[in-house]
Enzyme design. Structure first.
Site, PDB file in Angstrom:
ATOM      1  N   GLY A   1      50.204  33.319  47.408  1.00 55.54           N
ATOM      2  CA  GLY A   1      50.039  32.919  47.814  1.00 55.54           C
ATOM      3  C   GLY A   1      49.082  32.107  46.968  1.00 55.54           C
ATOM      4  O   GLY A   1      49.312  31.474  46.166  1.00 55.54           O
TER       5      GLY A   1
ATOM      6  N   CYS B   1      38.286  39.274  40.549  1.00 53.79           N
ATOM      7  CA  CYS B   1      37.519  37.978  39.874  1.00 53.79           C
ATOM      8  C   CYS B   1      36.210  37.914  39.111  1.00 53.79           C
ATOM      9  O   CYS B   1      35.666  37.372  38.510  1.00 53.79           O
ATOM     10  CB  CYS B   1      38.227  37.357  40.806  1.00 53.79           C
ATOM     11  SG  CYS B   1      36.852  37.524  42.457  1.00 53.79           S
TER      12      CYS B   1
ATOM     13  N   GLY C   1      44.483  38.657  50.875  1.00 55.85           N
ATOM     14  CA  GLY C   1      44.673  40.043  49.864  1.00 55.85           C
ATOM     15  C   GLY C   1      43.046  40.821  49.504  1.00 55.85           C
ATOM     16  O   GLY C   1      42.714  41.665  49.448  1.00 55.85           O
TER      17      GLY C   1
ATOM     18  N   ARG D   1      39.910  39.857  50.678  1.00 55.93           N
ATOM     19  CA  ARG D   1      39.602  40.237  52.022  1.00 55.93           C
ATOM     20  C   ARG D   1      40.387  41.563  52.790  1.00 55.93           C
ATOM     21  O   ARG D   1      39.612  42.889  53.052  1.00 55.93           O
ATOM     22  CB  ARG D   1      39.474  39.341  53.090  1.00 55.93           C
ATOM     23  CG  ARG D   1      39.427  38.099  53.292  1.00 55.93           C
ATOM     24  CD  ARG D   1      39.473  37.513  54.421  1.00 55.93           C
ATOM     25  NE  ARG D   1      39.578  35.878  54.357  1.00 55.93           N
ATOM     26  CZ  ARG D   1      38.021  35.292  54.600  1.00 55.93           C
ATOM     27  NH1 ARG D   1      36.973  36.372  55.482  1.00 55.93           N
ATOM     28  NH2 ARG D   1      37.637  34.188  53.950  1.00 55.93           N
TER      29      ARG D   1
END
Length: 315
Positions: A14, A131, A167, A169
């Site tokens: 992704g 992140c 991923g 979410r």
């Protein structure tokens, strides 16, 4: 004579996996692409990898192990999900692969290059937190090293909803739990809290982060100097990382103490840090700084490990 490199595989084709692939091919000093792994044969990431001459499979971890060059792969980046990583890690560690975990699974030790980048090089699995954690926890750590204690550390990460793939979410709960824990473990706060906001605004907004700390000891000047130094440290591998405004301070006195769950009323210095993270746009748009800081941190960590591994091999 060409410099030897270690082959890397990426599981997860992704946004994060594809951006990481481009970074490895353009920027890595010690790694080269060995495989791109997905589960959707129609994914853009797999198609792009195939066009670039990278071996691909759409059969997940099982397909990776069946690739002809699997034995040559030394490091595997997992950019899938926390749940999938548990199964992937079991296979990879059994086969002696170095694992860089970009999910919130947190099987291995938390790793943020600006804080403890050299500490976990020998661990078979290292976790890149999240992140939001990569962007904000260095600031909590910066406050902690300039004070006697950080009683509370809280971060709010706001990202464009367009930069949040399936991923991300699917892992919202894991994101908040893993980031909150890492605020304490790496940031040095006695209590940590994390919030993520998916912003649907159009045009998409750049990643913005707010960090709150409540500390005791130290001076405002020392705290601000430590924060500015840490910004430069992170910026060395994420050029789009910057303060959005000047660091803000507020004295919390005995006349209006803050009540912290599990601690009670406390006083100290509240520090507010406002950050912005612009992506390098290697594959993703510049507003996706949340993904760029994750892939950049993962690449720095893997390159440091590879450099040491190759040096030992050459000795």
């Amino acid at each position: 004579m060409s410099t030897p490199k270690i082959k890397a595989a990426i599981i997860g084709s992704g946004n994060i996996g594809t951006d990481l692939m481009i970074k490895i091919m353009r920027m890595s000093r010690h790694l080269e692409m060995g495989a791109m792994v997905g589960i959707d044969p129609a994914s853009d990431g797999l198609a792009r990898a195939a066009r670039l001459g990278v071996p691909v499979t759409h059969e997940g971890i099982e397909g990776l192990t069946r690739l002809p060059n699997y034995a040559e792969i030394g490091v595997v980046f997992d950019a899938t999900s926390a749940k999938a990583h548990i199964a992937n890690d079991a296979v990879l560690r059994k086969d002696g692969k170095k694992v860089i975990d970009l999910t919130p699974a947190a099987i291995g030790p938390f790793t943020i290059p600006a804080i403890n980048g050299e500490a976990n090089l020998d661990a078979s699995n290292v976790n890149m937190v999240t992140c939001g954690g990569q962007a904000t926890i260095p600031m909590v750590h910066a406050v902690r090293r300039a004070t006697d204690r950080v009683i509370w550390g809280e971060i709010v990460a706001s990202i464009s909803s367009k930069s949040a793939g399936p991923g991300t979410r699917a892992n919202i709960d894991e994101f908040t739990e893993t980031t909150s824990k890492a605020i304490e473990v790496l940031g040095g706060a006695e209590r940590g809290k994390a919030v993520i906001i998916l912003n649907p605004a159009e045009p998409p907004l750049i990643m913005r982060d707010t960090v709150f700390t409540l500390s005791q000891g130290g001076t405002r000047e020392a705290i601000e100097a430590s924060i500015l130094e840490m910004v430069e440290t992170v910026k060395a591998y994420v050029p789009g990382y910057r303060l959005k405004q000047k660091v803000q301070f507020e004295e919390i006195g005995n006349n209006a103490p803050v009540r912290i769950p599990g601690v009670g009323p406390v006083t100290g210095l509240k520090t507010t840090i406002l950050l912005e993270v612009e992506g390098a746009a290697h594959y993703l748009p510049a507003y996706a700084g949340n993904l760029d800081i994750m892939t950049s941190a993962a690449l720095v960590s893997a390159d440091r490990w590879a450099a040491r591994f190759l040096a030992k091999e050459a000795a």
